[in-house]
Design an enzyme around this catalytic site. Sequence first.
Site, short mmCIF file in Angstrom:
data_model
loop_
_atom_site.label_atom_id
_atom_site.label_comp_id
_atom_site.label_asym_id
_atom_site.label_seq_id
_atom_site.Cartn_x
_atom_site.Cartn_y
_atom_site.Cartn_z
N GLY A 1 -108.17 37.05 83.41
CA GLY A 1 -108.40 37.36 82.00
C GLY A 1 -107.36 36.70 81.13
N ASP B 1 -108.26 41.14 91.49
CA ASP B 1 -108.44 41.47 90.08
C ASP B 1 -107.16 42.03 89.47
OD1 ASP B 1 -109.49 41.99 87.63
OD2 ASP B 1 -110.80 43.64 88.27
N GLY B 2 -106.54 41.22 88.61
CA GLY B 2 -105.37 41.67 87.85
C GLY B 2 -104.14 40.83 88.09
N ASP C 1 -115.71 44.11 82.70
CA ASP C 1 -115.03 45.36 82.99
C ASP C 1 -115.57 46.51 82.14
OD1 ASP C 1 -112.95 44.56 84.91
OD2 ASP C 1 -112.26 43.27 83.27
N HIS D 1 -117.74 45.22 87.00
CA HIS D 1 -116.74 46.08 87.63
C HIS D 1 -116.74 47.42 86.90
CE1 HIS D 1 -112.08 46.61 88.32
NE2 HIS D 1 -112.78 47.55 88.92
N HIS E 1 -116.77 37.98 84.84
CA HIS E 1 -116.30 39.30 85.29
C HIS E 1 -116.31 40.25 84.08
CE1 HIS E 1 -114.08 42.07 87.94
NE2 HIS E 1 -113.39 42.41 86.87
N MET F 1 -107.80 45.65 93.54
CA MET F 1 -107.06 45.72 92.28
C MET F 1 -105.60 45.37 92.54
SD MET F 1 -109.30 46.38 90.06
CE MET F 1 -108.12 46.31 88.73
N MET G 1 -115.33 50.36 81.26
CA MET G 1 -114.37 51.48 81.34
C MET G 1 -114.87 52.65 80.50
SD MET G 1 -110.77 49.46 81.03
CE MET G 1 -110.55 47.82 81.71
N SER H 1 -112.37 36.98 83.11
CA SER H 1 -112.64 38.35 82.68
C SER H 1 -112.86 38.40 81.17
CB SER H 1 -111.48 39.27 83.06
OG SER H 1 -111.72 40.55 82.49
N MET I 1 -115.41 50.83 86.10
CA MET I 1 -114.25 51.74 86.19
C MET I 1 -114.65 53.02 85.49
SD MET I 1 -111.40 48.84 85.49
CE MET I 1 -112.67 47.71 84.99
N PHE J 1 -106.42 47.84 81.88
CA PHE J 1 -105.97 46.91 80.84
C PHE J 1 -105.81 45.50 81.41
CE2 PHE J 1 -104.39 51.15 80.04
CZ PHE J 1 -104.87 51.40 78.76
N GLY J 2 -106.02 44.51 80.54
CA GLY J 2 -105.73 43.14 80.92
C GLY J 2 -104.25 42.84 80.71
C1 DX5 Z 1 -108.30 45.57 84.66
C2 DX5 Z 1 -109.54 44.76 84.84
C3 DX5 Z 1 -109.32 43.31 85.01
C4 DX5 Z 1 -108.63 42.63 83.88
C5 DX5 Z 1 -107.80 41.54 84.48
O1 DX5 Z 1 -108.61 46.91 84.73
O2 DX5 Z 1 -110.27 45.20 85.96
O3 DX5 Z 1 -110.55 42.65 85.32
O4 DX5 Z 1 -109.49 42.07 82.94
O5 DX5 Z 1 -107.05 41.00 83.48
P1 DX5 Z 1 -105.81 40.05 83.73
O6 DX5 Z 1 -106.31 38.84 84.46
O7 DX5 Z 1 -105.36 39.76 82.34
O8 DX5 Z 1 -104.80 40.83 84.52
ZN ZN Z 2 -112.02 43.99 86.62
#
Ligand code: DX5
Ligand code: ZN
Length: 217
Positions: free
Chosen positions: A196, A174-175, A34, A65, A32, A136, A36, A7, A67, A142-143
Site C-alpha cells: 500500500g 500483507d503489511g 481491505d 481481505h 488488494h 499479516m 474493515m 493495496s 477484517m 491501518f496502512g
Molecule cells: C492492513 C491491511 C493492509 C494494508 C497494507 O490492515 O490489511 O493490506 O493496506 O498497507 P501497507 O503496505 O502500507 O503496510
Molecule cells: Zn490487507
Amino acid sequence: MALIAPSILSANFLNMEADINMINNSEADWFHLDVMDGRFVPNITFGMPVIAAMKAKAKKTFDVHLMIVEPEKYIEGFAKAGADVLSVHYEASTHLHRNLQIIKANGMKAGVAMNPHTPIELLADLIEDIDVVCLMSVNPGFGGQKFIERTYHKIRTLKQMIVERGASTLIEIDGGVTLQNAGLLIKDGADVLVAGNTVFSSPDPADTIKKLKEIGK
Ligand code: DX5
Ligand code: ZN
C-alpha cells in the site's frame, strides 16, 4: 515469480478511477481490497457497493481481505460484488473450514488471514483446503505500519508445511512490504506481496510496482 497486489487502502479515494487505471496499466497482478468493520479492527473502510463500482473498471484479480467479525454472513455478498479471492481471518472464524467451503461454493479462491500473534501451526489440519494464506506482517487496521520481523520465521514454517503436504497454497504477505524487504520475503517463500504505502506514497507508483515485480522475477 512473485505476484504484486497494490493495496487500495492507500489509493486516492477522491479519484479512485485514476488509481484503478494506473494499476490496470501497471505490472501489478492483483488488486488488494481491505474491508474493515470497526469491530474486528479499530478502523472502518468500505464494503460491497464500493467494491462493485471499482470492479466495473478494474481488469485484474480482486483479492478481498475481510477484517470483519462474522465473515460468513457476507461471503455471498462479496462474491456478487466481484471478489475473486476472499480471505477471512482465522481469529474471526469459529468454523473456518465451513467458511472456506462456502467461499469456494461461491466460485472464489479461499483465503485465510492470520494476525501476527497467531501461530501458523494452527493451519496444519486444513492447509490443503486453503488457496491463499494472508500472513499479516503488521497488526491489521491501518496502512503504512512497520513490518514485524518475526514474519520471516512464519513464512519459512508455513512454506515447509505446504511443501511437506504437497499443497498448492500461496503465501501472501500483507503489511510493511518495501523495496528493501521484498527480496528477503520472496527468498523465504512469499508468493504474493501486498503493498500500500510503498506503492502509493512513491512519486511514481507504476514504476514502484515495476521495481517490486522485478525483485520477484
Ligand atoms: C492492513 C491491511 C493492509 C494494508 C497494507 O490492515 O490489511 O493490506 O493496506 O498497507 P501497507 O503496505 O502500507 O503496510
Ligand atoms: Zn490487507
